[in-house]
Design a protein around this motif. Sequence first.
Motif: not given
Length: 296
Positions: A68-76, A81-90, A133-135
């Motif tokens: 998996i190269l990347g993942a597209i997220l919904f704004e919320q 967070e996931i395990e204490g990190k913002y989703t993008g950082d995780y 840190h979204i690309f």
Amino acid sequence: MNDKHFDKIKNNDGFIAALDQSGGSTPKALAAYGVPETAYSNDDEMFKLVHDMRTRIITSPAFSSEKILGAILFEQTMDREIEGKYTGDYLADKGVVPFLKVDKGLAEKENGVQMMKPIHDLDETLRRANERHIFGTKMRSVIHEPNEEGIKAVVDQQFDIAKRIIEAGLVPIIEPEVDINSSDKEKCEDMLKEEILKHLNELSSDQLVMLKLTIPTKANLYKELIEHPNVVRVVALSGGYSRDEANEKLKENDGLIASFSRALASDLHADQSDAEFNQSLQKAVDSIHDASVNKK
């Protein structure tokens, strides 16, 4: 722009996962996952449940940067967070490049298309995306009929917003979906390709975009777009096809990789044990990766 992320998206084998169902599509995504509308009583509870679903997907060992190269997220999802990190950082820590859906949904059908609703808070959203840190970003329109005026309006709108996203230092995914049920799907795709090419040829060398397109009826129709110097990558949406059907169609198109949503998560269920869930997700990841990499 993150050069490491750019190199991965541009050059590596794999596909992009779409985990960006929002607003109106969230209840459908939860229902398909086995969570009925009776399980929540307001939007906050609904979005908490869908974040739990996405967290389960993202933290699964099957969801790895190997395929998996990347993942597209919904704004919320970006803001949670996931395990204490913002989703993008995780995701980035897993080696998966984070993208953000920035559109606000579709306008009513006019001239055979559905354009995007106005994105009034785009600048603020892009500022927060950079903080998180979204690309890159993604925005969707839909083409139903081969209406020249409508298709031109869709592509004009997409590129106008894409240029603002580029100015903010992000890479936009332009997604003018062609409805797979259109009676003139092939004609829509021919017209769309020509309109996109016009805009690509007007970009400066440092204005780079990605494209997310319906798998074309005519194999390799988008070869010229894939090879265009202003295009980082062209990815395909599943568009309502089953995973098997989408994979088979994808294999016919050289250089086109997947960015599937429903086709990725269709076999996942809230009641599955972790072992069953991970096995189902691994099967989906393997088959979509294979279709993205191994061409006929």
